[in-house]
Design an enzyme around this catalytic site. Structure first.
Site, PDB file in Angstrom:
ATOM      1  N   LYS A  10       1.919  12.375  -5.305  1.00  0.00           N
ATOM      2  CA  LYS A  10       1.217  12.966  -4.168  1.00  0.00           C
ATOM      3  C   LYS A  10       2.010  14.160  -3.606  1.00  0.00           C
ATOM      4  CE  LYS A  10      -0.957   8.526  -2.803  1.00  0.00           C
ATOM      5  NZ  LYS A  10      -1.186   7.595  -1.655  1.00  0.00           N
ATOM      6  N   PHE A  58      -8.556   6.211   9.113  1.00  0.00           N
ATOM      7  CA  PHE A  58      -7.575   7.185   8.626  1.00  0.00           C
ATOM      8  C   PHE A  58      -8.115   8.049   7.490  1.00  0.00           C
ATOM      9  CE2 PHE A  58      -6.769   3.072   6.548  1.00  0.00           C
ATOM     10  CZ  PHE A  58      -6.850   3.414   5.204  1.00  0.00           C
ATOM     11  N   ARG A  91       2.378  -0.764 -10.654  1.00  0.00           N
ATOM     12  CA  ARG A  91       2.220  -1.119  -9.237  1.00  0.00           C
ATOM     13  C   ARG A  91       3.458  -1.825  -8.711  1.00  0.00           C
ATOM     14  NH1 ARG A  91      -2.602   0.102  -6.397  1.00  0.00           N
ATOM     15  NH2 ARG A  91      -1.907  -1.292  -4.759  1.00  0.00           N
ATOM     16  N   THR A  97       1.573  -0.818  -0.434  1.00  0.00           N
ATOM     17  CA  THR A  97       0.891   0.363   0.108  1.00  0.00           C
ATOM     18  C   THR A  97       1.618   0.899   1.344  1.00  0.00           C
ATOM     19  OG1 THR A  97      -1.179  -0.598  -0.655  1.00  0.00           O
ATOM     20  CG2 THR A  97      -1.334   1.181   0.973  1.00  0.00           C
ATOM     21  N   ASN A 122       3.080   7.717   0.899  1.00  0.00           N
ATOM     22  CA  ASN A 122       3.779   6.788   0.003  1.00  0.00           C
ATOM     23  C   ASN A 122       4.015   7.356  -1.390  1.00  0.00           C
ATOM     24  OD1 ASN A 122       1.143   6.628  -0.738  1.00  0.00           O
ATOM     25  ND2 ASN A 122       0.832   4.520  -0.040  1.00  0.00           N
ATOM     26  N   HIS A 125       0.340   7.476  -6.215  1.00  0.00           N
ATOM     27  CA  HIS A 125      -0.867   6.653  -6.354  1.00  0.00           C
ATOM     28  C   HIS A 125      -0.799   5.933  -7.686  1.00  0.00           C
ATOM     29  CE1 HIS A 125      -5.100   5.449  -6.568  1.00  0.00           C
ATOM     30  NE2 HIS A 125      -5.035   5.843  -7.833  1.00  0.00           N
TER      31      HIS A 125
HETATM   32  P1  IDP Z   1      -2.898   1.733  -2.745  1.00  0.00           P
HETATM   33  O1  IDP Z   1      -2.576   3.217  -2.784  1.00  0.00           O
HETATM   34  O2  IDP Z   1      -1.654   0.899  -2.629  1.00  0.00           O
HETATM   35  O3  IDP Z   1      -3.811   1.278  -3.868  1.00  0.00           O
HETATM   36  P2  IDP Z   1      -5.215   1.715  -0.982  1.00  0.00           P
HETATM   37  O4  IDP Z   1      -5.641   0.592  -0.104  1.00  0.00           O
HETATM   38  O5  IDP Z   1      -6.040   2.014  -2.190  1.00  0.00           O
HETATM   39  O6  IDP Z   1      -3.679   1.472  -1.365  1.00  0.00           O
HETATM   40  O7  IDP Z   1      -5.134   3.019  -0.048  1.00  0.00           O
HETATM   41  C1  IDP Z   1      -5.067   4.312  -0.589  1.00  0.00           C
HETATM   42  C2  IDP Z   1      -4.086   5.150   0.227  1.00  0.00           C
HETATM   43  O8  IDP Z   1      -4.559   5.254   1.578  1.00  0.00           O
HETATM   44  C3  IDP Z   1      -2.689   4.535   0.369  1.00  0.00           C
HETATM   45  O9  IDP Z   1      -1.862   4.772  -0.739  1.00  0.00           O
HETATM   46  C4  IDP Z   1      -2.184   5.188   1.637  1.00  0.00           C
HETATM   47  O10 IDP Z   1      -1.732   6.521   1.396  1.00  0.00           O
HETATM   48  C5  IDP Z   1      -3.446   5.241   2.485  1.00  0.00           C
HETATM   49  N1  IDP Z   1      -3.611   4.049   3.338  1.00  0.00           N
HETATM   50  C6  IDP Z   1      -4.064   2.806   2.968  1.00  0.00           C
HETATM   51  N2  IDP Z   1      -4.104   1.960   3.992  1.00  0.00           N
HETATM   52  C7  IDP Z   1      -3.669   2.662   5.068  1.00  0.00           C
HETATM   53  C8  IDP Z   1      -3.502   2.323   6.460  1.00  0.00           C
HETATM   54  O11 IDP Z   1      -3.762   1.199   6.911  1.00  0.00           O
HETATM   55  N3  IDP Z   1      -3.023   3.332   7.277  1.00  0.00           N
HETATM   56  C9  IDP Z   1      -2.730   4.556   6.809  1.00  0.00           C
HETATM   57  N4  IDP Z   1      -2.878   4.936   5.530  1.00  0.00           N
HETATM   58  C10 IDP Z   1      -3.349   3.999   4.654  1.00  0.00           C
HETATM   59 MG    MG Z   2      -5.792   1.826  -4.268  1.00  0.00          MG
END
Ligand code: IDP
Ligand code: MG
Length: 167
Positions: A10, A58, A91, A97, A122, A125
């Site tokens: 990212k 968000f 993962r 996450t 983070n 992806h």
């Molecule tokens: P993942 O990337 O671990 O699969 P997802 O739930 O698919 O997690 O969420 C995609 C992206 O959205 C995350 O990597 C993060 O950057 C952002 N994100 C997810 N949940 C939150 C949250 O509760 N607050 C802020 N950002 C979030």
């Molecule tokens: Mg995801």
């Protein structure tokens, strides 16, 4: 189980010069890289990629984040890793996450942060399951950009299609 997984480095990962570190960490998996490129992320691509999250509060910040608007780096690096249990292995290395909850030795635990506006920055992806991986790889890559045959393809003749090639 041989799987393919989409990895994105990212914009925060690129801005913090973490590409080398992240690829080194991922090489621990012994998986094969079968596609890689730099991508400028359009609004449409960002929204389609994160469509499952479109009702989250968000979501607008997330779209801005993946498009590089927070980091002055309007690009991501997209890769496809391929091999045994690719999704689980990547993962695990990525970590949770929420970077505050991610194991401190994981990629997200080492390099991620939560911004004051609440976005989880983070750095990476990783597709979360096989069907998501297929959907995401088909969204980010064309068949000819991947050096193995992952999914079924079709051929069609393009008529009168403008194409830019090297002069
Ligand atoms: P993942 O990337 O671990 O699969 P997802 O739930 O698919 O997690 O969420 C995609 C992206 O959205 C995350 O990597 C993060 O950057 C952002 N994100 C997810 N949940 C939150 C949250 O509760 N607050 C802020 N950002 C979030
Ligand atoms: Mg995801």
């Amino acid at each position: 189980m041989t799987q393919a997984v989409l990895i994105l480095i990212k914009p925060d990962g690129l801005k913090k010069s973490l590409t080398g570190n992240i690829l080194t960490r991922l090489s621990e998996t012994k998986l094969e890289i079968v596609a890689a490129k730099m991508v400028r992320v359009s609004q449409a691509l960002a929204e389609e990629h994160y469509k499952q999250l479109k009702d989250k509060p968000f979501f607008p910040e997330l779209i801005g984040y993946i498009r590089g608007e927070l980091h002055d780096r309007k690009k991501v690096m997209a890769l496809v890793y391929w091999g045994k249990d690719a999704i689980k292995k990547c993962r695990e290395l990525a970590g949770a996450t929420n970077p505050e909850e991610a194991e401190s030795t994981s990629i997200r635990g080492s390099y991620g942060r939560i911004t004051t506006s609440g976005v989880y920055e983070n750095v990476i992806h990783v597709s979360s399951n096989e069907s998501e991986a297929e959907r995401e790889i088909k969204l980010w890559f064309q068949p000819e950009e991947i050096i193995v045959n992952l999914f079924s393809v079709k051929s069609e003749i393009e008529k009168e299609c403008k194409k830019v090639t090297w002069a």
